[in-house]
Design an enzyme around this catalytic site. Structure first.
Site, PDB file in Angstrom:
ATOM      1  N   CYS A 107      33.404  58.281  -2.166  1.00  0.00           N
ATOM      2  CA  CYS A 107      32.530  57.160  -2.542  1.00  0.00           C
ATOM      3  C   CYS A 107      31.103  57.520  -2.164  1.00  0.00           C
ATOM      4  O   CYS A 107      30.865  58.200  -1.177  1.00  0.00           O
ATOM      5  CB  CYS A 107      32.981  55.909  -1.789  1.00  0.00           C
ATOM      6  SG  CYS A 107      32.016  54.450  -2.180  1.00  0.00           S
ATOM      7  N   CYS A 123      33.165  53.284   7.194  1.00  0.00           N
ATOM      8  CA  CYS A 123      34.249  53.642   6.279  1.00  0.00           C
ATOM      9  C   CYS A 123      34.423  55.154   6.191  1.00  0.00           C
ATOM     10  O   CYS A 123      33.474  55.903   5.956  1.00  0.00           O
ATOM     11  CB  CYS A 123      33.927  53.059   4.902  1.00  0.00           C
ATOM     12  SG  CYS A 123      35.058  53.583   3.621  1.00  0.00           S
ATOM     13  N   ASN A 136      38.737  49.218  12.052  1.00  0.00           N
ATOM     14  CA  ASN A 136      39.863  50.133  12.251  1.00  0.00           C
ATOM     15  C   ASN A 136      39.333  51.512  12.634  1.00  0.00           C
ATOM     16  O   ASN A 136      38.520  52.078  11.905  1.00  0.00           O
ATOM     17  CB  ASN A 136      40.682  50.255  10.952  1.00  0.00           C
ATOM     18  CG  ASN A 136      41.463  48.992  10.662  1.00  0.00           C
ATOM     19  OD1 ASN A 136      42.202  48.511  11.508  1.00  0.00           O
ATOM     20  ND2 ASN A 136      41.269  48.427   9.484  1.00  0.00           N
ATOM     21  N   SER A 181      37.167  44.547  -5.312  1.00  0.00           N
ATOM     22  CA  SER A 181      36.377  44.449  -4.088  1.00  0.00           C
ATOM     23  C   SER A 181      35.136  45.320  -4.216  1.00  0.00           C
ATOM     24  O   SER A 181      35.237  46.510  -4.538  1.00  0.00           O
ATOM     25  CB  SER A 181      37.230  44.920  -2.898  1.00  0.00           C
ATOM     26  OG  SER A 181      36.456  44.916  -1.734  1.00  0.00           O
ATOM     27  N   CYS A 220      42.221  49.211   6.137  1.00  0.00           N
ATOM     28  CA  CYS A 220      40.900  49.056   5.525  1.00  0.00           C
ATOM     29  C   CYS A 220      39.875  50.015   6.154  1.00  0.00           C
ATOM     30  O   CYS A 220      39.742  50.076   7.378  1.00  0.00           O
ATOM     31  CB  CYS A 220      40.465  47.606   5.736  1.00  0.00           C
ATOM     32  SG  CYS A 220      38.980  47.217   4.880  1.00  0.00           S
ATOM     33  N   CYS A 244      28.919  53.374   3.300  1.00  0.00           N
ATOM     34  CA  CYS A 244      29.088  52.369   4.359  1.00  0.00           C
ATOM     35  C   CYS A 244      29.474  53.108   5.645  1.00  0.00           C
ATOM     36  O   CYS A 244      30.408  53.927   5.621  1.00  0.00           O
ATOM     37  CB  CYS A 244      30.159  51.357   3.986  1.00  0.00           C
ATOM     38  SG  CYS A 244      29.859  50.583   2.388  1.00  0.00           S
ATOM     39  N   GLY A 271      36.696  54.249  -2.947  1.00  0.00           N
ATOM     40  CA  GLY A 271      35.708  54.083  -4.014  1.00  0.00           C
ATOM     41  C   GLY A 271      35.190  52.679  -4.173  1.00  0.00           C
ATOM     42  O   GLY A 271      35.765  51.708  -3.687  1.00  0.00           O
TER      43      GLY A 271
HETATM   44  S1  SF4 Z   1      33.628  50.483   2.118  1.00  0.00           S
HETATM   45 FE1  SF4 Z   1      34.074  50.790  -0.051  1.00  0.00          FE
HETATM   46  S2  SF4 Z   1      32.045  50.993  -0.953  1.00  0.00           S
HETATM   47 FE2  SF4 Z   1      31.757  51.312   1.235  1.00  0.00          FE
HETATM   48  S3  SF4 Z   1      31.903  53.553   1.478  1.00  0.00           S
HETATM   49 FE3  SF4 Z   1      33.952  52.675   1.789  1.00  0.00          FE
HETATM   50  S4  SF4 Z   1      34.930  52.852  -0.179  1.00  0.00           S
HETATM   51 FE4  SF4 Z   1      32.756  53.041  -0.517  1.00  0.00          FE
END
Ligand code: SF4
Length: 446
Positions: A185, A192, A393, A293, A436, A189, A261
């Site tokens: 992605c 993540c 997490n 989402s 998540c 973020c 993604g």
């Molecule tokens: S939270 Fe979603 S949009 Fe943000 S980096 Fe992770 S996968 Fe990408």
């Protein structure tokens, strides 16, 4: 299988299909029924020992319809996928990502002709027509599985999907399937794991729908295993999908675009996948059982709004309700700040009863104070929302900490006292790196 559609095929090529009587050849069907009667006698040369007179013999093409109706009624399909596989060149390679109309066009057939094989592929696809699962892990009913999805600079890529067993207070059990829309992605973020991979590839609609078909096949396979215990998934702690028990098409009730993604960054493929998942001629998933989402790609939200997909659910990842903090943890906010995002949501078409899910990843000492909760309350004013609070997490080389249970409860209480519907999202799949924010193969970082 395609012979059932009856085009481009010799009349004798399939035992399930008989060419219909046509104006050009009115005797065609009749001749065929005569032949059936003769064969049934066991002696075609002696009409005197026929078992049934010709006028009582049901013509072959009527048997075809009888079989079809019976098969539908019983929930089984009489045509084996082996028949499909016997003529693979007739099936477009991109079939998992096509609606019936598109599939029919690709096959060069009418909608009616292609409907049967399409339904068969979409509802009964199995290991012979699906990609081979490259990896899968399971824990306490949660299953994470990966499918091959091309390569990047010679490195094999994989989708990652998670099957989550769900229950409700009334004993209801079902699965929610979390699908990926991209490999990696580019939204970046900071909480993540996928964001740290960078964007490696956009998935096609076929890749996305294949995740659904494969998940359903895995459940079916587990339920049909000789030693599969007939126990409810939720009651079989630790045994997971291998104890899937009763299986029906309803087993995967919800599909959420919350895997790897940003779905609105791969807009066309995601919308095509949604259309395919909802096609009544195939998988027939109701639109209201699909959740997209997003981090708040305003351009994507406006495009989605223009499609008027009323019923589709939206989840917005907020994780901070002030621009300074959100700029830091979610870089998309620098281009698409909170006020503009709220305006886009207010304009979004929805049913009066539908609420937006607001996803808030709670990070220790970053965004977990009561003051942060108050900011969130103010931002939500005027929006119909349900807030999901997701305690962070942990990931490989994590830079953040997990909030304490006390901080999490206090955060939720602040929201509830101010009239916001809020709940703590149960963390499942953490031990599989399937919760998540945990998806993404560290070895595939760009
Ligand atoms: S939270 Fe979603 S949009 Fe943000 S980096 Fe992770 S996968 Fe990408």
């Amino acid at each position: 299988m395609l012979c059932a559609a009856g085009q481009n095929r010799p009349a004798t090529s399939c035992r399930f299909w008989t060419p219909p009587r046509s104006a050009a050849n009115p005797e065609h069907g009749r001749a065929d029924s005569m032949q059936s009667a003769r064969l049934s006698s066991g002696n075609a040369r002696d009409p005197t020992i026929r078992i049934a007179p010709a006028h009582l013999v049901v013509p072959g093409h009527l048997w075809y319809h009888v079989f079809l109706i019976f098969g539908e009624f019983c929930g089984v399909y009489l045509f084996d996928l082996a028949l499909i596989q016997s003529s693979p060149s007739s099936i477009p390679a991109a079939w998992p990502g096509l609606t019936l109309s598109e599939f029919a066009r690709a096959c060069g057939q009418s909608r009616e002709q292609a409907a049967l094989i399409y339904k068969q592929l979409m509802r009964s696809a199995d290991a012979r027509s699906l990609p081979v699962v490259s990896r899968s892990v399971e824990s306490q009913g949660t299953v994470k599985f990966c499918l091959p999805a091309g390569e990047y600079n010679g490195m094999p890529l994989e989708t990652e999907s998670v099957l989550l067993p769900m229950t409700n207070a009334h004993g209801g059990r079902w699965y929610t399937l979390c699908v990926s829309s991209q490999i990696g992605c580019r939204m970046g973020c900071t909480f993540c794991q996928t964001g740290r991979m960078g964007l490696l590839a956009n998935l096609t609609a076929g890749h996305i729908v294949n995740q659904f078909l494969t998940a359903r096949h895995l459940l079916k396979q587990a339920a049909e295993a000789p030693n599969a215990a007939r126990e409810p998934v939720a009651a079989a702690a630790g045994s997971g999908v291998c104890r899937a028990g009763r299986l029906s098409r309803e087993d995967i009730r919800n599909v959420v675009f919350m895997g790897m993604g940003e779905p609105l960054d791969n807009f066309d493929a995601v919308v095509q996948a949604i259309r395919t998942l909802c096609d009544p001629a195939g998988i027939a998933l109701p639109l209201s059982r699909i959740t997209v989402s997003t981090v708040g790609r305003i351009d994507g939200l406006r495009r989605l709004a223009a499609l008027n997909l009323v019923g589709l659910k939206l989840a917005i990842s907020i994780s901070a309700a002030n621009d300074t903090l959100r700029n830091m943890i979610m870089p998309v906010n620098r281009a698409m700040p909170l006020a503009a995002l709220k305006r886009a949501l207010l304009d979004f078409p929805r049913r009066p009863s539908t609420r937006f899910f607001i996803e808030y990843v709670l990070i220790a000492d970053v965004n977990d104070s009561p003051a942060h909760a108050e900011e969130l309350v103010r931002w939500c004013e005027g929006l119909p929302v349900k807030v999901n609070v997701i305690p962070y997490n942990p990931q490989q080389s994590a830079i953040y900490g997990v909030p304490t249970p006390e901080r999490t409860i206090a955060f939720l209480e602040t929201l509830r006292v101010r009239g916001i519907v809020a709940k703590r999202r149960t963390t499942i799949g953490q031990d599989l790196m399937g919760a998540c924010g945990q998806l993404g193969n560290a070895a595939q970082r760009r």
